[in-house]
Design an enzyme around this catalytic site. Structure first.
Site, PDB file in Angstrom:
ATOM      1  N   ARG A 150       3.396 -39.644  -8.430  1.00 20.98           N
ATOM      2  CA  ARG A 150       3.084 -40.410  -7.310  1.00 20.98           C
ATOM      3  C   ARG A 150       3.913 -40.328  -5.778  1.00 20.98           C
ATOM      4  NH1 ARG A 150       3.461 -46.711  -6.884  1.00 20.98           N
ATOM      5  NH2 ARG A 150       1.821 -47.511  -5.606  1.00 20.98           N
ATOM      6  N   ASN A 159       5.297 -49.047  -1.195  1.00 17.72           N
ATOM      7  CA  ASN A 159       6.925 -48.831  -2.614  1.00 17.72           C
ATOM      8  C   ASN A 159       8.071 -48.886  -3.233  1.00 17.72           C
ATOM      9  OD1 ASN A 159       5.713 -45.772  -1.688  1.00 17.72           O
ATOM     10  ND2 ASN A 159       7.692 -46.050  -0.120  1.00 17.72           N
ATOM     11  N   HIS A 212       3.369 -40.445  -1.832  1.00 16.91           N
ATOM     12  CA  HIS A 212       4.033 -41.174  -0.910  1.00 16.91           C
ATOM     13  C   HIS A 212       5.113 -40.693  -0.401  1.00 16.91           C
ATOM     14  CE1 HIS A 212       2.655 -45.051  -2.664  1.00 16.91           C
ATOM     15  NE2 HIS A 212       1.703 -44.591  -3.776  1.00 16.91           N
ATOM     16  N   ASP A 213       5.680 -40.067  -0.755  1.00 22.80           N
ATOM     17  CA  ASP A 213       6.489 -38.864   0.370  1.00 22.80           C
ATOM     18  C   ASP A 213       5.717 -38.397   1.077  1.00 22.80           C
ATOM     19  OD1 ASP A 213       9.060 -38.244   1.027  1.00 22.80           O
ATOM     20  OD2 ASP A 213       8.975 -36.568  -0.111  1.00 22.80           O
ATOM     21  N   THR A 219      -7.360 -41.730 -22.261  1.00 31.21           N
ATOM     22  CA  THR A 219      -5.792 -41.120 -22.451  1.00 31.21           C
ATOM     23  C   THR A 219      -4.640 -41.447 -21.821  1.00 31.21           C
ATOM     24  OG1 THR A 219      -6.776 -39.306 -20.796  1.00 31.21           O
ATOM     25  CG2 THR A 219      -7.602 -39.534 -23.230  1.00 31.21           C
ATOM     26  N   ASP A 246      -5.729 -35.895 -17.715  1.00 29.09           N
ATOM     27  CA  ASP A 246      -7.688 -34.945 -17.732  1.00 29.09           C
ATOM     28  C   ASP A 246      -8.075 -35.711 -17.229  1.00 29.09           C
ATOM     29  OD1 ASP A 246      -7.755 -37.731 -18.416  1.00 29.09           O
ATOM     30  OD2 ASP A 246      -7.219 -36.641 -21.098  1.00 29.09           O
ATOM     31  N   ASP A 281       9.328 -34.924   2.567  1.00 25.99           N
ATOM     32  CA  ASP A 281      11.006 -34.254   3.082  1.00 25.99           C
ATOM     33  C   ASP A 281      11.754 -35.703   2.681  1.00 25.99           C
ATOM     34  OD1 ASP A 281      10.675 -37.082   4.806  1.00 25.99           O
ATOM     35  OD2 ASP A 281      11.646 -36.476   6.046  1.00 25.99           O
ATOM     36  N   SER A 334      12.190 -38.429   2.380  1.00 27.08           N
ATOM     37  CA  SER A 334      13.008 -39.636   3.037  1.00 27.08           C
ATOM     38  C   SER A 334      12.728 -40.737   2.512  1.00 27.08           C
ATOM     39  CB  SER A 334      12.368 -39.837   4.560  1.00 27.08           C
ATOM     40  OG  SER A 334      10.831 -39.735   3.939  1.00 27.08           O
ATOM     41  N   ASP A 353      -5.492 -45.894 -16.839  1.00 31.83           N
ATOM     42  CA  ASP A 353      -6.276 -45.063 -18.265  1.00 31.83           C
ATOM     43  C   ASP A 353      -6.137 -45.637 -19.476  1.00 31.83           C
ATOM     44  OD1 ASP A 353      -8.060 -43.489 -19.398  1.00 31.83           O
ATOM     45  OD2 ASP A 353      -7.411 -41.740 -18.730  1.00 31.83           O
ATOM     46  N   GLY A 385       5.857 -36.428   6.108  1.00 33.33           N
ATOM     47  CA  GLY A 385       6.103 -35.317   5.721  1.00 33.33           C
ATOM     48  C   GLY A 385       6.809 -35.285   4.433  1.00 33.33           C
ATOM     49  N   HIS A 394      -4.547 -40.767 -11.187  1.00 34.68           N
ATOM     50  CA  HIS A 394      -4.784 -42.128 -11.379  1.00 34.68           C
ATOM     51  C   HIS A 394      -5.091 -42.305 -12.822  1.00 34.68           C
ATOM     52  CE1 HIS A 394      -5.676 -44.271  -7.794  1.00 34.68           C
ATOM     53  NE2 HIS A 394      -4.500 -43.581  -7.760  1.00 34.68           N
ATOM     54  N   THR A 395      -5.701 -40.475 -13.961  1.00 38.26           N
ATOM     55  CA  THR A 395      -6.204 -40.935 -15.215  1.00 38.26           C
ATOM     56  C   THR A 395      -4.058 -41.125 -16.190  1.00 38.26           C
ATOM     57  OG1 THR A 395      -6.639 -39.746 -17.000  1.00 38.26           O
ATOM     58  CG2 THR A 395      -5.260 -38.460 -15.549  1.00 38.26           C
TER      59      THR A 395
END
Length: 332
Positions: free
Chosen positions: A67, A100, A71-72, A253, A258, A79, A81, A250, A77, A201-202
């Site tokens: 994740r 964040n 978000h980075d 699992t 997966d 980097d 940050s 999820d 880009g 998101h699993t």
């Protein structure tokens, strides 16, 4: 004739000189697999070793790295940050932005990896590459080897971070499909990348405030049984920074990377409006069905999309720097 030939040779030599100067002056080089082969041959193994231990302690550490890479990369880009702490000169960096804070975690794990890498190769491996390697290793470990790929490297660390930037590029989980696709296209990605990367998101957890208002407090297509369970876990007034528990994304699992996510989408057993939105177009709904029903279909595509995302707006060559501390830029 001889004079003409000499003039031609002189022009060619001049053109080659200009090309050489231009190449040396260029601040950008493409990423490459094995970038640290000579500079720090242990780098990737060190990162993997720390990740294996961290995930054995808590699988959520792997989800956090995947994740965090997203978000980075979508802001300034790839980097690093997102790692920068507040300073008197930059009191509101990306990590304090609502997309964040408080949901992105794993900064202490990045510190641990950086410390381990610096112990063998001080001042060589960027924080941006450390994150890319960590997300790659998390994908492999959590998928039990089914998502396995090499990660090109050579990124350098940025020196700018501002809390206003994530608000421009990280669309909220209440977003519709058009907004989601647009946010990917502006970064050089496409609708397939959106569907494929949503499969992450699993794994991982979500704060209740990310979905209560539009999925539970108002009519939605969420499965009745899942809605009942979530209401038993989440207060109706869940707010960031307040009474805001977390739940698994999820429940089938929760610790495995997966294709279960896509089965959940088809059964309306997903948390976010942005997840459910994948069924609102014929094209993306077909992708969801293929990922859910064809063994091995999603894993290879996820690997490709991860590499593609990890190449968004990277800084290389003479751009940026190699931070000594991932939380602070180097001051010379």
């Amino acid at each position: 004739m001889a004079a003409s030939a000499a003039k031609l040779h002189a022009l060619v030599a001049y053109a080659l000189l200009l090309l050489a100067v231009g190449c040396q002056a260029s601040p950008y080089w493409p990423l490459e697999i094995g970038f640290y082969h000579d500079k720090c041959p242990q780098a990737e193994a060190v990162v993997k070793g720390v990740m294996e231990h961290a995930i054995s302690q808590n699988p959520g550490n792997g989800a956090a790295m995947i994740r965090m890479l997203f978000h980075d990369c979508f802001v300034e880009g790839c980097d690093a940050s997102i790692f920068l702490d507040p300073t008197p000169f930059s009191p509101t960096p990306e990590k304090l932005s609502p997309p964040n804070d408080p949901s992105v975690r794993g900064f202490e794990l990045i510190d641990a990896i950086k410390e381990a890498v610096e112990a063998v190769c001080p001042g060589v491996v960027s924080c941006a590459d450390i994150l890319a390697f960590a997300a790659r290793d998390a994908s492999c470990i959590l998928s039990k080897g089914k998502v396995s790929f090499e990660m090109p490297s050579g990124r350098r660390d940025g020196t700018f971070s501002n809390a206003s930037e994530p608000l421009k590029f990280l669309v909220p989980p209440t977003s519709n499909l058009n907004d989601l696709v647009d946010s990917f296209v502006v970064k050089g990605l496409d609708a397939e990348d959106l569907v494929i990367l949503s499969g992450a998101h699993t794994i991982g957890r979500s704060h209740c405030s990310s979905f209560v208002s539009d999925r539970l407090n108002t009519p939605s297509d969420i499965n009745g049984g899942l809605a009942w369970f979530l209401r038993s876990q989440c207060p109706a007034d869940a707010t960031p920074g307040g009474n805001d528990p977390v739940v698994m994304q999820d429940v089938v699992t929760p610790n495995d990377l997966d294709r279960q996510y896509y089965k959940n989408v088809l059964e309306h057993k997903v948390l976010f409006t942005s997840d459910a939105a994948l069924l609102t177009s014929e094209e993306t709904a077909r992708m969801v069905a293929d990922n859910a029903n064809i063994p091995g279909w999603w894993e290879g595509r996820f690997a490709k999309s991860m590499v593609k995302m990890a190449g968004v707006e990277v800084k290389t060559g003479g751009q940026g720097q190699i931070r000594k501390n991932c939380r602070a830029i180097n001051y010379y």
